[in-house]
Design an enzyme around this catalytic site. Structure first.
Site, PDB file in Angstrom:
ATOM      1  N   LYS A 297       0.850  -1.191   0.000  1.00  0.00           N
ATOM      2  CA  LYS A 297       0.000   0.000   0.000  1.00  0.00           C
ATOM      3  C   LYS A 297       0.888   1.245   0.000  1.00  0.00           C
ATOM      4  O   LYS A 297       1.812   1.352   0.802  1.00  0.00           O
ATOM      5  CB  LYS A 297      -0.887  -0.028   1.249  1.00  0.00           C
ATOM      6  CG  LYS A 297      -1.962   1.035   1.304  1.00  0.00           C
ATOM      7  CD  LYS A 297      -2.824   0.854   2.552  1.00  0.00           C
ATOM      8  CE  LYS A 297      -3.911   1.915   2.652  1.00  0.00           C
ATOM      9  NZ  LYS A 297      -4.710   1.743   3.900  1.00  0.00           N
TER      10      LYS A 297
ATOM     11  N   HIS B 231      -0.260   4.440   0.374  1.00  0.00           N
ATOM     12  CA  HIS B 231      -0.885   5.576   1.049  1.00  0.00           C
ATOM     13  C   HIS B 231      -1.299   5.137   2.455  1.00  0.00           C
ATOM     14  O   HIS B 231      -1.169   3.964   2.812  1.00  0.00           O
ATOM     15  CB  HIS B 231      -2.107   6.073   0.272  1.00  0.00           C
ATOM     16  CG  HIS B 231      -3.183   5.048   0.097  1.00  0.00           C
ATOM     17  ND1 HIS B 231      -3.101   4.047  -0.845  1.00  0.00           N
ATOM     18  CD2 HIS B 231      -4.341   4.838   0.779  1.00  0.00           C
ATOM     19  CE1 HIS B 231      -4.176   3.277  -0.758  1.00  0.00           C
ATOM     20  NE2 HIS B 231      -4.947   3.732   0.225  1.00  0.00           N
TER      21      HIS B 231
END
Length: 223
Positions: free
Chosen positions: A109, A111
């Site tokens: 991921k 973010h």
């Protein structure tokens, strides 16, 4: 060999839920197997709760494995690690304890909190990997890479069933190869030998399957 009660219960449960079925099945290797184990059929809340209890019992049977975090490799290992730590923390478990858990994302991921690990941090901790089965060992080796990258230590691996079946290019099973190459214990809730013993005990239609299972073991069993 003496079957523990949790092993008998697990085999009975797996047969009743259609997770362990008998007949003639063509495996990915091309071998014709008289049985098939499909952990994907543990697909209800009740069955998932029970499987956690069986994993917890198998873990509790091994006092030599010390760990801090239960890790589930994506994807099948994710619900397994969650239900296992719930079972380990539940009152009535022989070695009740509150254990951390985590799992990985297939894609990191970029973010929010970022990274590829969800749950407890791995760094500096002893990690116990839980998965359904080990066939080629690919998922487990990927987990080992994640653990090494996180500067953590692999404490062991737990799976539902050990097929005790040699690889296509080796006299050893995938589990034996992992144990020898990486020096880590691999624990199975049940082995193929356990299943054969259970079938022989039951007799009748189930007992009749034991012969085919033993023949398959003689032909393809690991050293």
């Amino acid at each position: 060999m003496v079957l523990e009660q949790y092993q008998r219960d697990f085999i009975s449960f797996a047969i009743a839920d259609g997770v362990l079925s008998f007949g003639e099945f063509t495996l990915k290797s091309g071998r014709k197997s008289p049985y098939f184990f499909n952990a994907g059929k543990f697909n209800s809340g009740a069955s998932l709760a029970k499987i956690g209890q069986y994993y917890a019992a198998a873990i509790s049977s091994r006092a030599d494995i010390e760990f801090d975090v239960v890790f589930g490799p994506a994807y099948k290992g994710i619900p397994l690690c969650a239900t296992t730590v719930i079972a380990l923390a539940t009152t009535g478990n022989e070695s009740q304890r509150d254990v951390l858990y985590s799992f990985n994302r297939k894609e990191a991921k970029d973010h929010g909190e970022g990274g590829s690990i969800v749950g407890a941090a791995l760094k500096g901790r002893r990690i116990l990997v839980v998965d359904d089965v080990i066939t080629a060992g690919t998922a487990i080796r990927e987990s080992m890479d994640i653990i090494r990258s996180a500067e953590a230590t692999l404490a062991g691996v737990v799976v539902a069933i050990d097929r005790q079946e040699r690889g296509r290019d080796s006299s050893l099973s995938a589990i034996q190869e992992i144990e020898r190459q990486h020096g880590t214990p691999v624990v199975a809730v049940v082995t193929l030998d356990n299943v054969v013993e259970y079938l022989q005990e039951q007799g009748g239609e189930l007992g009749a399957m034991a012969g085919a299972m033993e023949e398959y073991r003689r032909e393809y069993g690991a050293a």
